[in-house]
Design a protein around this motif. Structure first.
Motif, PDB file in Angstrom:
ATOM      1  N   VAL A  83       0.851  -1.184   0.000  1.00 49.69           N
ATOM      2  CA  VAL A  83       0.000   0.000   0.000  1.00 49.69           C
ATOM      3  C   VAL A  83       0.888   1.236   0.000  1.00 49.69           C
ATOM      4  CG1 VAL A  83      -0.141   0.113   2.533  1.00 49.69           C
ATOM      5  CG2 VAL A  83      -1.961   1.150   1.157  1.00 49.69           C
ATOM      6  N   VAL A  84       0.389   2.307  -0.575  1.00 48.19           N
ATOM      7  CA  VAL A  84       1.027   3.617  -0.423  1.00 48.19           C
ATOM      8  C   VAL A  84       0.070   4.489   0.375  1.00 48.19           C
ATOM      9  CG1 VAL A  84       1.860   5.706  -1.558  1.00 48.19           C
ATOM     10  CG2 VAL A  84       2.328   3.464  -2.575  1.00 48.19           C
ATOM     11  N   ILE A  85       0.575   5.069   1.465  1.00 47.09           N
ATOM     12  CA  ILE A  85      -0.236   5.981   2.267  1.00 47.09           C
ATOM     13  C   ILE A  85       0.209   7.412   1.964  1.00 47.09           C
ATOM     14  CG2 ILE A  85      -0.813   6.739   4.606  1.00 47.09           C
ATOM     15  CD1 ILE A  85      -0.587   3.829   5.479  1.00 47.09           C
ATOM     16  N   ASN A  86      -0.709   8.177   1.418  1.00 53.10           N
ATOM     17  CA  ASN A  86      -0.441   9.557   1.022  1.00 53.10           C
ATOM     18  C   ASN A  86      -1.061  10.505   2.043  1.00 53.10           C
ATOM     19  OD1 ASN A  86       0.474   9.022  -2.005  1.00 53.10           O
ATOM     20  ND2 ASN A  86      -1.350   7.774  -1.637  1.00 53.10           N
ATOM     21  N   ILE A  87      -0.348  11.558   2.386  1.00 57.50           N
ATOM     22  CA  ILE A  87      -0.833  12.540   3.342  1.00 57.50           C
ATOM     23  C   ILE A  87      -1.697  13.568   2.612  1.00 57.50           C
ATOM     24  CG2 ILE A  87      -0.146  14.345   4.981  1.00 57.50           C
ATOM     25  CD1 ILE A  87       0.297  11.415   5.911  1.00 57.50           C
ATOM     26  N   VAL A  88      -2.789  13.958   3.257  1.00 55.22           N
ATOM     27  CA  VAL A  88      -3.745  14.887   2.647  1.00 55.22           C
ATOM     28  C   VAL A  88      -3.509  16.301   3.183  1.00 55.22           C
ATOM     29  CG1 VAL A  88      -6.188  15.457   2.356  1.00 55.22           C
ATOM     30  CG2 VAL A  88      -5.450  13.058   2.404  1.00 55.22           C
ATOM     31  N   ASN A  89      -3.328  17.241   2.263  1.00 53.06           N
ATOM     32  CA  ASN A  89      -3.265  18.646   2.667  1.00 53.06           C
ATOM     33  C   ASN A  89      -4.502  19.369   2.128  1.00 53.06           C
ATOM     34  OD1 ASN A  89      -2.672  18.896  -0.046  1.00 53.06           O
ATOM     35  ND2 ASN A  89      -0.731  19.959   0.253  1.00 53.06           N
ATOM     36  N   LEU A 122       9.530   1.064  -4.714  1.00 46.27           N
ATOM     37  CA  LEU A 122       9.733  -0.247  -4.094  1.00 46.27           C
ATOM     38  C   LEU A 122       8.461  -1.077  -3.969  1.00 46.27           C
ATOM     39  CD1 LEU A 122      12.222   0.776  -1.236  1.00 46.27           C
ATOM     40  CD2 LEU A 122      12.761  -0.085  -3.526  1.00 46.27           C
ATOM     41  N   VAL A 123       7.313  -0.492  -4.238  1.00 45.24           N
ATOM     42  CA  VAL A 123       6.051  -1.236  -4.205  1.00 45.24           C
ATOM     43  C   VAL A 123       5.290  -0.950  -5.497  1.00 45.24           C
ATOM     44  CG1 VAL A 123       5.927  -1.177  -1.680  1.00 45.24           C
ATOM     45  CG2 VAL A 123       4.795   0.617  -3.014  1.00 45.24           C
ATOM     46  N   LYS A 124       4.261  -1.743  -5.768  1.00 51.03           N
ATOM     47  CA  LYS A 124       3.535  -1.617  -7.029  1.00 51.03           C
ATOM     48  C   LYS A 124       2.449  -0.541  -7.026  1.00 51.03           C
ATOM     49  CE  LYS A 124       4.421  -6.368  -8.484  1.00 51.03           C
ATOM     50  NZ  LYS A 124       3.820  -7.698  -8.767  1.00 51.03           N
ATOM     51  N   PRO A 125       1.725  -0.322  -5.902  1.00 48.78           N
ATOM     52  CA  PRO A 125       0.691   0.726  -5.941  1.00 48.78           C
ATOM     53  C   PRO A 125       1.283   2.099  -6.254  1.00 48.78           C
ATOM     54  CG  PRO A 125       0.365  -0.691  -4.043  1.00 48.78           C
ATOM     55  CD  PRO A 125       1.701  -1.053  -4.624  1.00 48.78           C
ATOM     56  N   PHE A 126       0.476   2.931  -6.900  1.00 51.07           N
ATOM     57  CA  PHE A 126       0.923   4.265  -7.289  1.00 51.07           C
ATOM     58  C   PHE A 126       0.831   5.236  -6.119  1.00 51.07           C
ATOM     59  CE2 PHE A 126      -0.484   2.238 -11.186  1.00 51.07           C
ATOM     60  CZ  PHE A 126       0.542   2.539 -12.070  1.00 51.07           C
ATOM     61  N   ARG A 127       1.672   6.266  -6.180  1.00 48.72           N
ATOM     62  CA  ARG A 127       1.581   7.377  -5.233  1.00 48.72           C
ATOM     63  C   ARG A 127       0.659   8.447  -5.797  1.00 48.72           C
ATOM     64  NH1 ARG A 127       7.192   9.633  -5.044  1.00 48.72           N
ATOM     65  NH2 ARG A 127       7.780   8.285  -6.786  1.00 48.72           N
ATOM     66  N   VAL A 128       0.120   9.291  -4.914  1.00 42.53           N
ATOM     67  CA  VAL A 128      -0.641  10.466  -5.341  1.00 42.53           C
ATOM     68  C   VAL A 128       0.363  11.594  -5.532  1.00 42.53           C
ATOM     69  CG1 VAL A 128      -2.400  12.155  -4.702  1.00 42.53           C
ATOM     70  CG2 VAL A 128      -2.728   9.739  -4.127  1.00 42.53           C
ATOM     71  N   ALA A 129       0.572  11.994  -6.783  1.00 40.42           N
ATOM     72  CA  ALA A 129       1.611  12.980  -7.086  1.00 40.42           C
ATOM     73  C   ALA A 129       1.380  14.300  -6.363  1.00 40.42           C
ATOM     74  CB  ALA A 129       1.681  13.213  -8.592  1.00 40.42           C
ATOM     75  N   GLU A 130       0.104  14.649  -6.127  1.00 41.92           N
ATOM     76  CA  GLU A 130      -0.213  15.930  -5.506  1.00 41.92           C
ATOM     77  C   GLU A 130      -0.040  15.922  -3.984  1.00 41.92           C
ATOM     78  OE1 GLU A 130      -2.326  15.620  -9.393  1.00 41.92           O
ATOM     79  OE2 GLU A 130      -2.029  14.291  -7.672  1.00 41.92           O
ATOM     80  N   SER A 131       0.125  14.770  -3.382  1.00 42.87           N
ATOM     81  CA  SER A 131       0.273  14.673  -1.924  1.00 42.87           C
ATOM     82  C   SER A 131       1.641  15.187  -1.482  1.00 42.87           C
ATOM     83  CB  SER A 131       0.107  13.218  -1.477  1.00 42.87           C
ATOM     84  OG  SER A 131       0.475  13.055  -0.130  1.00 42.87           O
ATOM     85  N   PRO A 132       1.713  15.917  -0.361  1.00 40.21           N
ATOM     86  CA  PRO A 132       3.001  16.464   0.081  1.00 40.21           C
ATOM     87  C   PRO A 132       3.961  15.418   0.640  1.00 40.21           C
ATOM     88  CG  PRO A 132       1.293  16.980   1.677  1.00 40.21           C
ATOM     89  CD  PRO A 132       0.598  16.379   0.493  1.00 40.21           C
TER      90      PRO A 132
END
Length: 290
Positions: A83-89, A122-132
């Motif tokens: 999983v990728v955990i992205n922070i929300v601003n 290092l993992v397959k799920p994508f990151r949210v490019a807009e997340s800080p």
């Protein structure tokens, strides 16, 4: 003082008391892939950090209280272990909210919310490019706290790589708490913006919003409208018809003048005013008027 034993109230009522009392809660914007490699993106406010050596994050995609079903994120986490955990601003809070709409399995919430998929290292799920800040994680364990509706599912994640946008760093190279501009969940429709205070985000439609991906490119590529604006526009069930637009212009002469003049920047700024007033239907009418 109101005193309650959990067994004496419904799960729904207890849920509201818990969420109203325990907050602000940080938001795990969790990106996963299903077994067929299809992206999924959804926010969860049952989330926090639980250690730094090793770095451990835990979030809980709880079972739905209304029908005891489980969420796509939970199923993906159990099957793929990443999983990728992205922070929300604040800049993406409306798009984050739109992504929580319960779209059908296989629908790409990145596209529906108008967010960009960024390849992880290092993992397959994508990151949210807009997340800080983005955390690439391996899932070490999933702990199911119960089997009835409302039960939690603790997804225990070990961080294997983190990505931090340089513009949110201070002079010492650490995260500036003002620049990151985080938001957190509270009860009902309420959120809090860490550096400014509380604000309200209407819950996504119980029916499906059209999504940012269906917004015409001339609007999506606006130099005026923000990601949050697009998130609000995408959270409508249907676009207004020609008759509705014509009636709107008859009543609102100033808007009609803007449309006749054809200045897209001014039209988009006027739509933005309607969005700030939580009137996305009117925003759509002036945007689609000809």
């Amino acid at each position: 003082m109101l005193s309650i034993e959990p067994k004496d109230v419904s799960v729904g009522k207890l849920h509201q008391y818990l969420l109203g009392a325990i907050g602000p809660r940080p938001i795990a914007f969790a990106s996963t892939l299903d077994e067929n490699g299809r992206p999924n993106l959804s926010p969860f406010s049952f989330f926090n950090v639980f250690g730094s050596n090793p770095p451990v994050l835990i979030f809980s995609p709880a079972r739905r209280g209304r029908d005891n079903t489980t969420k796509h994120t939970f199923e993906n986490a159990k099957k793929t272990d990443e999983v990728v955990i992205n922070i929300v601003n604040f800049d993406i809070v409306q798009q984050m909210s739109l992504s929580s709409t319960e779209y059908a399995e296989g629908v790409n919430e990145f596209e529906k919310a108008g967010l960009s998929m960024l390849k992880s290292d290092l993992v397959k799920p994508f990151r949210v490019a807009e997340s800080p800040v983005q955390f690439e994680c391996k899932i070490k364990e999933v702990v199911e706290t119960g089997s009835e509706g409302g039960a939690g599912n603790l997804v225990i994640c070990h961080v294997v790589k983190m990505h931090i946008k340089e513009e949110i760093l201070d002079d010492n190279g650490f995260i500036d708490q003002y620049k990151i501009d985080q938001v957190a969940r509270m009860g009902g429709n309420w959120y809090t913006r860490a550096r400014e205070g509380m604000f309200e985000v209407p819950k996504p439609l119980s029916t499906l919003g059209i999504g940012v991906d269906t917004i015409p490119h001339t609007i999506r590529n606006s130099k005026v409208l923000t990601g949050n604006d697009l998130g609000k526009l995408g959270n409508v069930e249907a676009l207004p018809g020609n008759d509705e637009i014509e009636e709107f212009l008859k009543i609102n002469e100033e808007d009609a003048k803007l449309v006749r003049n054809g200045d897209l920047e001014k039209i988009h700024k006027r739509a933005q005013v309607y969005l700030e007033k939580e009137q996305p239907e009117n925003a759509w009418k002036i945007l689609l008027a000809k």
